[in-house]
Design a protein around this motif. Structure first.
Motif, PDB file in Angstrom:
ATOM      1  N   MET A   1       0.472  -1.262   0.269  1.00 61.41           N
ATOM      2  CA  MET A   1      -0.345  -0.137  -0.270  1.00 61.41           C
ATOM      3  C   MET A   1       0.948   1.395  -0.006  1.00 61.41           C
ATOM      4  SD  MET A   1      -3.133   0.809  -0.396  1.00 61.41           S
ATOM      5  CE  MET A   1      -3.606   2.864  -0.094  1.00 61.41           C
ATOM      6  N   ASN A   2       1.903   1.387   0.881  1.00 59.37           N
ATOM      7  CA  ASN A   2       2.871   2.308   0.657  1.00 59.37           C
ATOM      8  C   ASN A   2       3.307   2.296  -0.924  1.00 59.37           C
ATOM      9  OD1 ASN A   2       2.571   2.648   4.031  1.00 59.37           O
ATOM     10  ND2 ASN A   2       4.081   1.450   3.882  1.00 59.37           N
ATOM     11  N   PHE A   3       3.626   1.722  -1.311  1.00 55.78           N
ATOM     12  CA  PHE A   3       4.249   2.167  -2.775  1.00 55.78           C
ATOM     13  C   PHE A   3       3.033   2.796  -4.033  1.00 55.78           C
ATOM     14  CE2 PHE A   3       4.981  -0.017  -7.161  1.00 55.78           C
ATOM     15  CZ  PHE A   3       6.489   0.933  -7.202  1.00 55.78           C
ATOM     16  N   GLN A   4       1.494   2.389  -3.497  1.00 52.51           N
ATOM     17  CA  GLN A   4       0.822   2.755  -4.112  1.00 52.51           C
ATOM     18  C   GLN A   4       0.272   4.619  -3.772  1.00 52.51           C
ATOM     19  OE1 GLN A   4      -1.801  -1.207  -4.632  1.00 52.51           O
ATOM     20  NE2 GLN A   4      -2.917   0.140  -4.519  1.00 52.51           N
ATOM     21  N   VAL A   5       0.632   4.537  -2.587  1.00 45.90           N
ATOM     22  CA  VAL A   5       0.389   5.787  -1.710  1.00 45.90           C
ATOM     23  C   VAL A   5       1.800   6.845  -2.727  1.00 45.90           C
ATOM     24  CG1 VAL A   5       0.883   7.308  -0.355  1.00 45.90           C
ATOM     25  CG2 VAL A   5      -0.799   5.725   0.334  1.00 45.90           C
ATOM     26  N   LYS A   6       2.602   6.624  -2.742  1.00 39.44           N
ATOM     27  CA  LYS A   6       3.956   6.542  -3.332  1.00 39.44           C
ATOM     28  C   LYS A   6       3.869   6.979  -5.023  1.00 39.44           C
ATOM     29  CE  LYS A   6       6.770   7.466   0.340  1.00 39.44           C
ATOM     30  NZ  LYS A   6       6.541   8.429   0.746  1.00 39.44           N
ATOM     31  N   LEU A   7       3.077   6.546  -5.441  1.00 39.92           N
ATOM     32  CA  LEU A   7       2.400   6.300  -7.000  1.00 39.92           C
ATOM     33  C   LEU A   7       1.723   7.698  -7.203  1.00 39.92           C
ATOM     34  CD1 LEU A   7       2.097   2.705  -8.119  1.00 39.92           C
ATOM     35  CD2 LEU A   7       3.983   4.267  -8.576  1.00 39.92           C
ATOM     36  N   ALA A   8       0.927   7.303  -6.144  1.00 38.73           N
ATOM     37  CA  ALA A   8       0.195   8.432  -6.111  1.00 38.73           C
ATOM     38  C   ALA A   8       0.273   9.752  -5.663  1.00 38.73           C
ATOM     39  CB  ALA A   8      -0.681   8.506  -5.091  1.00 38.73           C
ATOM     40  N   GLN A   9       1.220   9.321  -4.884  1.00 39.50           N
ATOM     41  CA  GLN A   9       1.959  11.342  -4.179  1.00 39.50           C
ATOM     42  C   GLN A   9       2.201  11.485  -5.435  1.00 39.50           C
ATOM     43  OE1 GLN A   9       3.756  10.177  -0.795  1.00 39.50           O
ATOM     44  NE2 GLN A   9       2.508  12.095   0.148  1.00 39.50           N
ATOM     45  N   LEU A  10       3.807  11.326  -6.883  1.00 40.81           N
ATOM     46  CA  LEU A  10       4.260  11.870  -7.655  1.00 40.81           C
ATOM     47  C   LEU A  10       3.370  11.737  -8.540  1.00 40.81           C
ATOM     48  CD1 LEU A  10       6.411  12.213  -9.280  1.00 40.81           C
ATOM     49  CD2 LEU A  10       6.815   9.328  -9.345  1.00 40.81           C
ATOM     50  N   TYR A  11       2.098  10.698  -8.513  1.00 44.80           N
ATOM     51  CA  TYR A  11       1.408  11.960 -10.134  1.00 44.80           C
ATOM     52  C   TYR A  11       0.476  12.827  -9.349  1.00 44.80           C
ATOM     53  CZ  TYR A  11      -3.724  12.008 -12.391  1.00 44.80           C
ATOM     54  OH  TYR A  11      -4.044  13.073 -12.729  1.00 44.80           O
ATOM     55  N   ILE A  12       0.418  13.456  -8.374  1.00 43.88           N
ATOM     56  CA  ILE A  12       0.196  14.850  -7.778  1.00 43.88           C
ATOM     57  C   ILE A  12       1.169  16.115  -8.074  1.00 43.88           C
ATOM     58  CG2 ILE A  12      -0.676  16.303  -6.113  1.00 43.88           C
ATOM     59  CD1 ILE A  12      -2.197  13.604  -5.011  1.00 43.88           C
ATOM     60  N   MET A  13       2.273  15.376  -7.809  1.00 42.21           N
ATOM     61  CA  MET A  13       3.302  16.204  -8.876  1.00 42.21           C
ATOM     62  C   MET A  13       3.546  16.647 -10.122  1.00 42.21           C
ATOM     63  SD  MET A  13       4.491  17.240  -5.624  1.00 42.21           S
ATOM     64  CE  MET A  13       6.569  18.105  -5.740  1.00 42.21           C
ATOM     65  N   LEU A  14       2.556  15.812 -10.665  1.00 42.98           N
ATOM     66  CA  LEU A  14       2.739  16.174 -11.634  1.00 42.98           C
ATOM     67  C   LEU A  14       1.907  16.596 -12.974  1.00 42.98           C
ATOM     68  CD1 LEU A  14       4.110  12.904 -13.290  1.00 42.98           C
ATOM     69  CD2 LEU A  14       5.420  14.550 -13.208  1.00 42.98           C
ATOM     70  N   VAL A  15       0.622  16.196 -11.549  1.00 41.98           N
ATOM     71  CA  VAL A  15      -0.701  17.149 -12.331  1.00 41.98           C
ATOM     72  C   VAL A  15      -0.603  18.663 -13.180  1.00 41.98           C
ATOM     73  CG1 VAL A  15      -3.227  17.933 -11.168  1.00 41.98           C
ATOM     74  CG2 VAL A  15      -2.791  15.311 -11.178  1.00 41.98           C
ATOM     75  N   LEU A 103      -6.727   3.813   0.796  1.00 49.90           N
ATOM     76  CA  LEU A 103      -6.314   4.858   1.548  1.00 49.90           C
ATOM     77  C   LEU A 103      -6.822   5.703   2.406  1.00 49.90           C
ATOM     78  CD1 LEU A 103      -3.447   6.658   1.481  1.00 49.90           C
ATOM     79  CD2 LEU A 103      -4.298   7.716   0.171  1.00 49.90           C
ATOM     80  N   LYS A 104      -6.303   5.356   3.263  1.00 52.35           N
ATOM     81  CA  LYS A 104      -7.019   5.670   4.887  1.00 52.35           C
ATOM     82  C   LYS A 104      -7.810   7.160   4.716  1.00 52.35           C
ATOM     83  CE  LYS A 104      -6.230   1.443   7.702  1.00 52.35           C
ATOM     84  NZ  LYS A 104      -5.901   1.413   9.246  1.00 52.35           N
ATOM     85  N   SER A 105      -6.593   8.156   4.630  1.00 48.70           N
ATOM     86  CA  SER A 105      -6.434   9.692   4.739  1.00 48.70           C
ATOM     87  C   SER A 105      -6.514   9.786   3.197  1.00 48.70           C
ATOM     88  CB  SER A 105      -6.041  10.102   5.507  1.00 48.70           C
ATOM     89  OG  SER A 105      -5.687  11.216   5.897  1.00 48.70           O
ATOM     90  N   ILE A 106      -6.530  11.653   2.931  1.00 51.40           N
ATOM     91  CA  ILE A 106      -6.231  12.150   1.893  1.00 51.40           C
ATOM     92  C   ILE A 106      -5.172  12.651   2.342  1.00 51.40           C
ATOM     93  CG2 ILE A 106      -8.356  11.962   0.755  1.00 51.40           C
ATOM     94  CD1 ILE A 106      -8.616  15.135   1.303  1.00 51.40           C
ATOM     95  N   ASN A 107      -5.102  13.094   3.672  1.00 48.54           N
ATOM     96  CA  ASN A 107      -3.627  13.706   4.147  1.00 48.54           C
ATOM     97  C   ASN A 107      -2.570  13.701   3.558  1.00 48.54           C
ATOM     98  OD1 ASN A 107      -5.360  14.284   5.913  1.00 48.54           O
ATOM     99  ND2 ASN A 107      -4.380  14.036   7.829  1.00 48.54           N
ATOM    100  N   LEU A 108      -2.207  12.380   2.878  1.00 48.90           N
ATOM    101  CA  LEU A 108      -0.733  12.441   2.254  1.00 48.90           C
ATOM    102  C   LEU A 108      -0.437  12.937   0.605  1.00 48.90           C
ATOM    103  CD1 LEU A 108       0.332   9.109   3.353  1.00 48.90           C
ATOM    104  CD2 LEU A 108       1.238  11.112   3.835  1.00 48.90           C
ATOM    105  N   LEU A 109      -1.909  13.227   0.015  1.00 44.94           N
ATOM    106  CA  LEU A 109      -1.709  13.940  -1.159  1.00 44.94           C
ATOM    107  C   LEU A 109      -1.406  15.517  -0.875  1.00 44.94           C
ATOM    108  CD1 LEU A 109      -4.762  10.896  -2.561  1.00 44.94           C
ATOM    109  CD2 LEU A 109      -2.691  11.040  -2.818  1.00 44.94           C
ATOM    110  N   ALA A 110      -2.365  15.024   0.450  1.00 43.15           N
ATOM    111  CA  ALA A 110      -2.864  17.060   0.380  1.00 43.15           C
ATOM    112  C   ALA A 110      -1.355  17.677   0.367  1.00 43.15           C
ATOM    113  CB  ALA A 110      -3.371  16.966   1.444  1.00 43.15           C
TER     114      ALA A 110
END
Length: 409
Positions: A1-15, A103-110
């Motif tokens: 799951m941590n790996f998927q969070v990292k993938l999501a965070q990198l995507y947000i950086m590219l948005v 993902l339980k919270s969107i804080n990491l994405l924020a």
């Protein structure tokens, strides 16, 4: 799951890289990044299509069947636009939703949104200084896909508007409408000096974009979100105070010329046509009229990209000439013409459900996601670029916040 969070965070950086550094206009960095992510999710069997998303899929299908009402007008543009709407919804909505499903919270994405927003703001401020004071154009050094669409937009005759990482400043402003409210999820517990410094930076970048549509959409979204959540007399006093302070600030001698040159000229669309002097207002008004005319002769739609193909071929549909480029400067108008009234109703129901679900929640996260969804939904009255990831990302977060809080409750 941590790996998927990292993938999501990198995507947000590219948005925010809507156009900058893209090889072609139809292959921006966020889309290019999500392609291998989709394969990864398929391999690990995590790619899902949820039943609540069937409306948006049906909307796309209706836009395809709509082509049967304009068979003699079809061409390569139909394929291009059908691929664009499909890939946008698939990669930016379905794939990303599957990626953060557990993902339980969107804080990491924020946190990623906050960092990305700071980077974009610094970029815009630097671009503004370079173009207005040093005569240096960043687009001469950074690829922006189709450079033929890069035009120098000015304000008050002399101020060059920065475009950020998009072709137009107004397009870049949509990222602010997503990231500005959501960044507060991450920053809310930071010391006051950090908060003030951060928002001074990002609000400076946002202001320099001079986006009329965004200057209406974001404050209106904040106001609507505040009004619908009024629970006490103190809440009423807070809303009245915000409105009064905003009115006083916008009425000042410093702000008035700036507001007149951005928001003011856009309101000419709704005034007496004989009084219009702004060519942009005339162009927008003409496109809105064509949406109405086309709907009356083709209520079931004419398919994705048909209007663009007719415009390229310099032809007419039922005696109606298409606007230059075939675009209708409104996502809702674009959907209405492509997939008909039923397609538009499906899309409106799809968005409305997300908004209503958020209104039923009381958390800070739900309020801030609501502001983002409302602001982008309003802004898309004035733009039609469904291939931008911001709107789809906000809708994924709306769904995610609702499901998580409903599960906890």
């Amino acid at each position: 799951m941590n790996f998927q969070v990292k993938l999501a965070q990198l995507y947000i950086m590219l948005v925010p890289f809507i156009t900058a550094f893209s090889l072609t206009p139809w292959l921006p960095l966020p889309l290019l990044y999500m392609m291998p992510i989709s394969i990864y999710l398929i391999v690990i069997r995590r790619l899902k299509i949820f039943k609540e998303d069937l409306e948006i899929i049906l909307m796309v299908i209706l836009g395809i069947t709509g082509m049967f009402f304009a068979l003699d007008k079809l061409g390569i543009k139909n394929l291009n636009h059908t691929c664009a709407i499909f890939t946008s919804i698939f990669f930016f909505y379905i794939v990303f939703k599957s990626l953060i499903n557990r993902l339980k919270s969107i804080n990491l994405l924020a946190s990623s949104l906050a960092v990305s927003l700071a980077f974009v703001s610094i970029f815009i401020i630097i671009e503004f200084i370079l173009s207005n004071f040093l005569g240096i154009t960043i687009s001469d050094f950074i690829p922006y896909g189709d450079t033929s669409k890069l035009t120098e937009a000015t304000l008050m005759g002399s101020i060059i508007r920065p475009r950020g990482l998009a072709v137009e400043a107004g397009h870049m402003a949509t990222f602010y409408e997503l990231a500005l409210p959501l960044s507060f999820i991450y920053l809310k517990d930071k010391p006051l000096p950090i908060l003030l410094s951060y928002y001074l930076l990002v609000l400076s970048g946002y202001t320099l974009l001079f986006s009329a549509a965004s200057f209406v959409a974001l404050p209106l979204a904040i106001l609507v979100s505040a009004v619908v959540r009024i629970r006490s007399k103190s809440s009423i006093a807070l809303v009245i105070g915000i409105v009064m302070i905003t009115f006083i600030a916008l009425s000042s001698d410093i702000a008035r010329p700036y507001i007149n040159e951005t928001v003011g000229v856009r309101f000419e669309i709704f005034l007496d046509p004989s009084q219009r002097t702004d060519s942009v207002a005339d162009d927008r008004s003409d496109k809105y009229q064509k949406i109405s005319d086309l709907f009356l002769v083709a209520p079931f739609g004419i398919g994705w990209g048909t209007a663009s193909q007719i415009a390229v071929d310099n032809e007419a549909f039922a005696g109606i000439m298409m606007p230059e480029g075939g675009g209708f400067i409104s996502l809702y108008g674009e959907i209405l013409i492509a997939s008909g009234l039923l397609g538009l109703l499906l899309f409106l129901r799809f968005i409305s459900k997300k908004i209503i679900q958020l209104l039923r929640l009381s958390s800070l996260e739900s309020q801030l996601v609501l502001i983002a969804v409302l602001s982008l939904s309003i802004h898309y009255l004035f733009i039609s670029n469904y291939w931008f990831p911001m709107l789809w990302l906000s809708l994924v977060l709306a769904d995610h916040v609702y499901k998580n809080e409903k599960f906890i409750a």
